[in-house]
Each structure stands twice: as C-alpha cells, then as structure tokens.
Design a protein around this motif. Structure first.
Motif, PDB file in Angstrom:
ATOM      1  N   VAL A 100      23.175   7.302  12.597  1.00 54.04           N
ATOM      2  CA  VAL A 100      23.825   6.105  12.058  1.00 54.04           C
ATOM      3  C   VAL A 100      22.839   4.936  11.983  1.00 54.04           C
ATOM      4  CG1 VAL A 100      25.667   4.418  12.422  1.00 54.04           C
ATOM      5  CG2 VAL A 100      26.106   6.837  12.848  1.00 54.04           C
ATOM      6  N   ALA A 101      21.961   4.830  12.973  1.00 52.59           N
ATOM      7  CA  ALA A 101      20.978   3.743  12.980  1.00 52.59           C
ATOM      8  C   ALA A 101      20.032   3.823  11.782  1.00 52.59           C
ATOM      9  CB  ALA A 101      20.188   3.762  14.279  1.00 52.59           C
ATOM     10  N   ASP A 102      19.858   5.025  11.259  1.00 51.73           N
ATOM     11  CA  ASP A 102      19.023   5.201  10.066  1.00 51.73           C
ATOM     12  C   ASP A 102      19.766   4.855   8.780  1.00 51.73           C
ATOM     13  OD1 ASP A 102      16.721   5.944  11.382  1.00 51.73           O
ATOM     14  OD2 ASP A 102      17.130   8.100  11.280  1.00 51.73           O
ATOM     15  N   GLY A 103      21.005   4.424   8.910  1.00 54.38           N
ATOM     16  CA  GLY A 103      21.769   3.997   7.744  1.00 54.38           C
ATOM     17  C   GLY A 103      22.661   5.052   7.147  1.00 54.38           C
ATOM     18  N   ASN A 104      22.807   6.185   7.832  1.00 58.09           N
ATOM     19  CA  ASN A 104      23.652   7.266   7.327  1.00 58.09           C
ATOM     20  C   ASN A 104      25.103   7.074   7.756  1.00 58.09           C
ATOM     21  OD1 ASN A 104      21.426   8.936   6.249  1.00 58.09           O
ATOM     22  ND2 ASN A 104      20.835   9.079   8.409  1.00 58.09           N
ATOM     23  N   SER A 105      26.024   7.512   6.930  1.00 58.85           N
ATOM     24  CA  SER A 105      27.447   7.471   7.258  1.00 58.85           C
ATOM     25  C   SER A 105      27.925   8.837   7.712  1.00 58.85           C
ATOM     26  CB  SER A 105      28.265   7.013   6.046  1.00 58.85           C
ATOM     27  OG  SER A 105      27.960   5.670   5.716  1.00 58.85           O
ATOM     28  N   LEU A 106      28.878   8.824   8.646  1.00 56.38           N
ATOM     29  CA  LEU A 106      29.435  10.065   9.192  1.00 56.38           C
ATOM     30  C   LEU A 106      30.624  10.533   8.365  1.00 56.38           C
ATOM     31  CD1 LEU A 106      29.512   8.993  12.956  1.00 56.38           C
ATOM     32  CD2 LEU A 106      27.761  10.420  11.854  1.00 56.38           C
ATOM     33  N   THR A 107      30.846  11.840   8.336  1.00 58.87           N
ATOM     34  CA  THR A 107      32.094  12.368   7.799  1.00 58.87           C
ATOM     35  C   THR A 107      33.194  12.087   8.820  1.00 58.87           C
ATOM     36  OG1 THR A 107      31.840  14.526   8.838  1.00 58.87           O
ATOM     37  CG2 THR A 107      30.828  14.229   6.652  1.00 58.87           C
ATOM     38  N   ALA A 108      34.437  12.267   8.426  1.00 59.51           N
ATOM     39  CA  ALA A 108      35.543  12.072   9.358  1.00 59.51           C
ATOM     40  C   ALA A 108      35.416  13.023  10.543  1.00 59.51           C
ATOM     41  CB  ALA A 108      36.873  12.279   8.637  1.00 59.51           C
ATOM     42  N   GLU A 109      35.007  14.248  10.275  1.00 57.61           N
ATOM     43  CA  GLU A 109      34.860  15.247  11.343  1.00 57.61           C
ATOM     44  C   GLU A 109      33.744  14.857  12.303  1.00 57.61           C
ATOM     45  OE1 GLU A 109      35.051  15.898   8.087  1.00 57.61           O
ATOM     46  OE2 GLU A 109      37.119  16.660   8.091  1.00 57.61           O
ATOM     47  N   GLN A 110      32.625  14.390  11.772  1.00 55.21           N
ATOM     48  CA  GLN A 110      31.521  13.959  12.632  1.00 55.21           C
ATOM     49  C   GLN A 110      31.913  12.740  13.465  1.00 55.21           C
ATOM     50  OE1 GLN A 110      28.642  13.381   9.494  1.00 55.21           O
ATOM     51  NE2 GLN A 110      27.525  15.271  10.000  1.00 55.21           N
ATOM     52  N   SER A 111      32.614  11.814  12.843  1.00 58.83           N
ATOM     53  CA  SER A 111      33.047  10.622  13.557  1.00 58.83           C
ATOM     54  C   SER A 111      34.004  10.983  14.688  1.00 58.83           C
ATOM     55  CB  SER A 111      33.741   9.651  12.596  1.00 58.83           C
ATOM     56  OG  SER A 111      34.191   8.504  13.272  1.00 58.83           O
ATOM     57  N   GLU A 112      34.921  11.881  14.416  1.00 55.16           N
ATOM     58  CA  GLU A 112      35.856  12.305  15.461  1.00 55.16           C
ATOM     59  C   GLU A 112      35.103  12.924  16.639  1.00 55.16           C
ATOM     60  OE1 GLU A 112      39.939  14.981  16.063  1.00 55.16           O
ATOM     61  OE2 GLU A 112      38.957  14.893  14.095  1.00 55.16           O
ATOM     62  N   LYS A 113      34.102  13.740  16.350  1.00 58.69           N
ATOM     63  CA  LYS A 113      33.310  14.370  17.405  1.00 58.69           C
ATOM     64  C   LYS A 113      32.554  13.327  18.211  1.00 58.69           C
ATOM     65  CE  LYS A 113      30.040  18.163  18.158  1.00 58.69           C
ATOM     66  NZ  LYS A 113      29.233  19.230  17.492  1.00 58.69           N
ATOM     67  N   ALA A 114      31.973  12.340  17.526  1.00 53.50           N
ATOM     68  CA  ALA A 114      31.227  11.290  18.220  1.00 53.50           C
ATOM     69  C   ALA A 114      32.143  10.480  19.129  1.00 53.50           C
ATOM     70  CB  ALA A 114      30.543  10.377  17.205  1.00 53.50           C
ATOM     71  N   PHE A 115      33.315  10.129  18.635  1.00 49.41           N
ATOM     72  CA  PHE A 115      34.238   9.338  19.449  1.00 49.41           C
ATOM     73  C   PHE A 115      34.851  10.159  20.580  1.00 49.41           C
ATOM     74  CE2 PHE A 115      33.651   6.248  16.172  1.00 49.41           C
ATOM     75  CZ  PHE A 115      33.784   5.045  16.845  1.00 49.41           C
ATOM     76  N   ASP A 116      34.956  11.464  20.387  1.00 47.86           N
ATOM     77  CA  ASP A 116      35.363  12.321  21.496  1.00 47.86           C
ATOM     78  C   ASP A 116      34.368  12.212  22.651  1.00 47.86           C
ATOM     79  OD1 ASP A 116      37.669  13.258  20.307  1.00 47.86           O
ATOM     80  OD2 ASP A 116      36.789  15.142  19.609  1.00 47.86           O
ATOM     81  N   LEU A 117      33.091  12.139  22.321  1.00 46.94           N
ATOM     82  CA  LEU A 117      32.053  11.989  23.348  1.00 46.94           C
ATOM     83  C   LEU A 117      32.190  10.645  24.055  1.00 46.94           C
ATOM     84  CD1 LEU A 117      28.942  13.398  21.412  1.00 46.94           C
ATOM     85  CD2 LEU A 117      30.186  14.525  23.262  1.00 46.94           C
ATOM     86  N   LEU A 118      32.421   9.588  23.284  1.00 44.13           N
ATOM     87  CA  LEU A 118      32.558   8.257  23.874  1.00 44.13           C
ATOM     88  C   LEU A 118      33.774   8.179  24.788  1.00 44.13           C
ATOM     89  CD1 LEU A 118      30.406   7.412  21.763  1.00 44.13           C
ATOM     90  CD2 LEU A 118      31.803   5.379  21.288  1.00 44.13           C
ATOM     91  N   MET A 119      34.879   8.770  24.349  1.00 46.43           N
ATOM     92  CA  MET A 119      36.148   8.561  25.044  1.00 46.43           C
ATOM     93  C   MET A 119      36.446   9.619  26.094  1.00 46.43           C
ATOM     94  SD  MET A 119      38.360   7.017  21.878  1.00 46.43           S
ATOM     95  CE  MET A 119      39.629   6.342  22.937  1.00 46.43           C
ATOM     96  N   THR A 120      35.460  10.466  26.369  1.00 49.42           N
ATOM     97  CA  THR A 120      35.587  11.402  27.492  1.00 49.42           C
ATOM     98  C   THR A 120      34.512  11.138  28.544  1.00 49.42           C
ATOM     99  OG1 THR A 120      34.294  13.032  26.237  1.00 49.42           O
ATOM    100  CG2 THR A 120      36.705  13.245  26.192  1.00 49.42           C
ATOM    101  N   GLY A 121      33.840   9.997  28.406  1.00 48.42           N
ATOM    102  CA  GLY A 121      32.877   9.598  29.417  1.00 48.42           C
ATOM    103  C   GLY A 121      31.536  10.282  29.329  1.00 48.42           C
ATOM    104  N   GLU A 122      31.225  10.885  28.180  1.00 46.89           N
ATOM    105  CA  GLU A 122      29.968  11.613  28.042  1.00 46.89           C
ATOM    106  C   GLU A 122      28.856  10.755  27.435  1.00 46.89           C
ATOM    107  OE1 GLU A 122      30.224  15.673  26.611  1.00 46.89           O
ATOM    108  OE2 GLU A 122      32.396  15.644  26.950  1.00 46.89           O
TER     109      GLU A 122
END
Length: 341
Positions: free
Chosen positions: A11-33
């Motif tokens: 994301v820092a390189d300016g790329n946008s995530l798909t909905a599936e990728q975003s869900e996976k990333a937020f799963d990591l954030l919201m499970t304390g990982e």
C-alpha cells in the motif's frame, strides 16, 4: 501477501488492495497479529493513498465477522453518522431514532461516545437514563417490544481493542472512522448514514451495496455536517434494490424553513440531553426542524413513505403525539431492567 509487513509495503507503494486482500489485512490487525507501529503504518498508508471502495468493503467484512451480533426484526433500520464533522451540533441522529420509532419503524441504533464532539450518542443517551451496558437479551427485548434499541459499540466490537489505542495515539482520521456505521450488530439492511465529507457519499453507498444492504441513504449536509442540513443543501446517494442514484435536497422540499447552523449547536451531554427531551416533548425550534428533516429521510429508507414532505408530516406527528418521547422512556425502562454481568 500473508503478513502485515507485506501489506504495508504494497500500500505504501501506492497500490490498492482488492476487497479480499483488505479483509485479510484487517483480519491480521483485529486479531492482534500486528504491532502498534504496524497498525499505524498500515492505516496511514491507506489514508495517504486514499481508501478505495474495495478496501473499505474488505475492512467492513472483517469487522462484521468479529462483532457480537443481536437478532433484529426484519426491516429494522439504523440511523447514524460517522462523526468527525467537528461542528458540535445537538444530537440529531440519536433524536431521529426515537422519532422514527415513534412513527412505527424498528430502529437498531448503533453508536459510541464522542470522539470529536462534546456529546456522542452514548454520552447523551447515558445522560437521558438509558442503560448503556444492557445485555443482549435486554437489547433484543427492547427492540422487539419497544421498537428501538441502542447498541453501544464497545460491547459488540471487542476486536477493536487491538487497534483502539493506536487510533487514539494517531489522533487523526483513519478508515475506522468510516467502519462504525458499516458494522451494525443487528446486521440491518436498511440505514441512513451521515458522512463527514461529501467525497464519501457515493463510495459508502457502494460499500453498503457490496455488503448486502437493501436500501440506504448516505448523506452529507451543507457546512460539512454528517446529517441532512436544516441550513441549506444536502447531498444524498441512495441505494435501492441494487441501484444507486445521487441527488440533492433542501429543507423547503420537506416543507421546512431553513435555520442557520448556529441554532443547533449543542454542548455537553447534559445540555444536549435537556434539549432532546424538551424537543421530543413538543418544543418547536431549529433542532426540531433538523430532526424532522432527518426523520423524513429515515422514514423513506424504512419504507414507511416515499415522499420527503409526507415523511416530515409523519415525523412531526410522532413528536406531537408523544410517541417519540414514549420510545425514549421505554428504552430507559428496558435497558435498566438488566445489565451485563
């Protein structure tokens, strides 16, 4: 991408995530990982790049998958805003919930304490005697029998503990400011939601479509309000049966006179609670007009009318008949019978 570091770099390189990728990333954030630094880095990378509909959709799906849910009757609606408009107005959407319920809609109101104002939904409702820690059984009973309930966000979104402290330390807007209204624990499929910026009106309607909503209004009012404005123009993106259309309204379309925003500026929770009880008790002022306008929109979303002016008439009757105030007093009774253990 399987770890938060790779998502941050992408994301820092300016790329946008798909909905599936975003869900996976937020799963990591919201499970304390993710560490606090990683949470901050990811959220600010999204903010600087600009969050997309797909990214918000994925984040909302992650948050919704982890929330404690309640059983809401079919057709129940939510009336809420993102907050963050920094205007300090009286609690319009909270009062709207009782007016709409008094008119016959079932309202599962989702909300939280103030972040940028002096009095959020939880603050003013607590001052009005609503039990904010009522357990699920009590909330479901209130919703089924009284037609309205308040879902205090912290009780239903425990996964937020993994990101909450970092958000507070950042002290600036992140994608989470948009996620609260997308994560009603009753899984309602109808809602009217105000947003703090006009640029988010249509994107949030698209997100609501993606997560399965049936009907919604996403609104933004003149002077930067996260609600329909009694002072001038309001922008609306309506989702209805899978179709989205954009339009504008002014108070006169609901048969209401305009009032300057200064007439609906509020104060702390006690001040706003007093103003709400007086208004629901029949006091006529700009606050009442603002609530009637927003209630008219909510009644359209609820399917109780398809005309803004008729909606305003119905809303006024809910107030003048005492029905709206009865819903407030009824909710106080139900939520103080039982509290969470």
């Amino acid at each position: 991408m399987n770890d938060i570091k790779s998502f941050i770099a992408y994301v820092a390189d300016g790329n946008s995530l798909t909905a599936e990728q975003s869900e996976k990333a937020f799963d990591l954030l919201m499970t304390g990982e993710a560490t606090s630094a990683q949470v901050a880095g990811f959220l600010m990378s999204l903010r600087v790049k600009g969050e997309t509909v797909d990214e918000i959709t994925g984040a909302a799906r992650s948050m919704r998958s982890k929330m404690l849910t309640i059983k809401a009757p079919e057709g129940a609606i939510d009336v809420c805003g993102t907050g963050g408009d920094a205007k300090g107005t009286l609690n319009v959407s909270t009062a709207t919930a009782f007016v709409v319920a008094g008119a016959g809609a079932i309202v599962a109101k989702h909300g939280n304490r103030a972040a940028s104002s002096k009095s959020g939904a939880s603050d003013v409702l607590g001052a009005l005697g609503i039990g904010l820690e009522a357990n699920v059984d009590a909330v479901e009973k209130a919703l089924a029998e009284n037609g309205t309930a308040f879902l205090a966000a912290p009780l239903y979104h425990s996964a937020m503990r993994h990101v909450g402290p970092t958000r507070a330390e950042l002290g600036t807007r992140t994608i989470f400011n948009l996620l609260g209204p997308l994560s009603n624990p009753g899984k309602v499929t109808r809602q009217i939601t105000g947003v703090f910026g006009r640029e988010w009106v249509e994107p949030l309607a698209q997100v609501l479509k993606a997560i399965g909503h049936e009907k919604a209004w996403v609104v933004h009012g003149a002077e930067g309000l996260d609600e329909l404005s009694i002072s001038g123009l309001s922008y609306i993106s309506e989702l209805d049966q899978g179709q989205i259309r954009n339009f504008e309204i002014i108070p006169e379309m609901a048969g209401l006179e305009r009032s300057p925003i200064e007439e609906i500026i509020g104060g702390d929770a006690a001040f706003n609670a007093k103003a709400m009880r007086e208004m629901l008790g029949g006091k006529k002022n700009a606050y009442r007009d603002a609530v009637v306008l927003n209630s008219a929109g909510a009644l359209i979303v609820a399917g109780l009318t398809d005309d803004l002016k008729e909606g305003a008439v119905i809303a006024a009757k809910s107030i003048d008949s005492g029905a709206a105030l009865a819903k407030l007093d009824g909710l106080a009774s139900y939520t103080n019978e039982e509290t969470t253990q």
